[in-house]
Design an enzyme around this catalytic site. Structure first.
Site, PDB file in Angstrom:
ATOM      1  N   ASP A 131       0.864  -1.171   0.000  1.00 34.39           N
ATOM      2  CA  ASP A 131       0.000   0.000   0.000  1.00 34.39           C
ATOM      3  C   ASP A 131       0.909   1.232   0.000  1.00 34.39           C
ATOM      4  O   ASP A 131       2.085   1.145   0.368  1.00 34.39           O
ATOM      5  CB  ASP A 131      -0.892  -0.019   1.238  1.00 34.39           C
ATOM      6  N   ASP A 170      -1.720  -0.410   6.029  1.00 34.60           N
ATOM      7  CA  ASP A 170      -1.873   0.307   7.294  1.00 34.60           C
ATOM      8  C   ASP A 170      -3.318   0.489   7.715  1.00 34.60           C
ATOM      9  O   ASP A 170      -3.579   0.772   8.887  1.00 34.60           O
ATOM     10  CB  ASP A 170      -1.219   1.693   7.201  1.00 34.60           C
ATOM     11  N   ASP A 214      -0.229   5.193   0.726  1.00 38.38           N
ATOM     12  CA  ASP A 214      -0.513   6.230   1.720  1.00 38.38           C
ATOM     13  C   ASP A 214      -0.624   5.634   3.121  1.00 38.38           C
ATOM     14  O   ASP A 214      -1.471   4.774   3.373  1.00 38.38           O
ATOM     15  CB  ASP A 214      -1.805   6.953   1.363  1.00 38.38           C
TER      16      ASP A 214
END
Length: 237
Positions: free
Chosen positions: A19, A180, A21
């Site tokens: 991922d 995240d 961001d």
């Protein structure tokens, strides 16, 4: 060019799917600043609840939530305004998350391919990919390439398909994803990937990620290779 994979030494993952961001780069403060400023321009009210609702989501979904909060622009205009500011900030100085750049460098040095799987759109993802070590992000899948955004697994499945063009016989169970956000973790796990959850803005629900780490700092590719899949959570297939 990245180095060829070593024939001896610690086990390595077949590929790492990242991922962007909040995982590779600490862009959530940049997004928040751009979105908050645009909302203020139109007299809307920013809140922590609104900020949390945008984390990990497709940009068009986030833009519609910003419209509902008071921004009088169409979806594409909101995306262009906010993403342009974030891309400019990254190009000026990449805000790498702790340990992320070091792992990308290890991928480059050992020939482990990687994919960037992000709900941000291609212009922003390209900025980051250009700053990554050579060969660490072989494949880039963005939110404007997937019909369904996270938590749907489509983006991860597309990334696995493209990685398979470089690694014949690729098995998702031999790869690892790093995420995240709750929606991102659910997307990766539902795609059949062992998944490391490294929370940044939002806490992760217990038991969804295969493992949860406080940070990537000090971690190795062998640590990633040791992450093994568990049962998939209920989610969209």
């Amino acid at each position: 060019m990245p180095a060829p994979r070593p024939t001896s030494g610690p086990p390595l993952p077949t590929a790492v799917l990242w991922d962007m961001d909040g995982t590779l780069v600490d862009t959530e403060p940049l997004w928040n600043a751009a979105q908050q400023a645009l909302l203020a321009e139109y007299g809307g009210v920013w809140s922590e609840a609104l900020a949390a609702s945008l984390v990990g989501r497709p940009l068009d979904e986030g833009a519609r939530r910003l419209q509902a909060a008071g921004i009088g622009l169409d979806v594409e205009q909101i995306i262009a305004r906010t993403m342009g500011e974030v891309a400019a900030a990254i190009a000026d100085a990449v805000p790498w998350r702790p340990g992320a750049l070091e792992l990308l460098r290890k991928q480059s040095a050992t020939g482990v391919p990687g994919a960037l799987v992000t709900m941000s759109h291609a212009p922003l993802a390209r900025v980051l990919a250009e700053h990554a070590p050579d060969g660490a992000l072989t494949v880039v899948v963005t939110g404007d390439q997937a019909r369904a955004g996270k938590p749907d697994p489509e983006a991860y499945r597309l990334a696995l398909h493209r990685l398979g063009e470089h690694v014949p016989g690729l098995d998702p169970a031999d790869c690892v994803a790093v995420e995240d956000s709750p929606v991102g973790v659910r997307a990766a796990v539902t795609a059949g990937l062992p998944t490391v959850g490294v929370p940044s803005v939002l806490p992760l629900p217990a038991g969804v990620a295969t493992v949860e780490w406080d940070t990537l700092a000090g971690r190795t590719l062998a640590d990633l290779a040791a992450v093994r899949p568990g049962p998939a959570p209920d989610g969209r297939g």
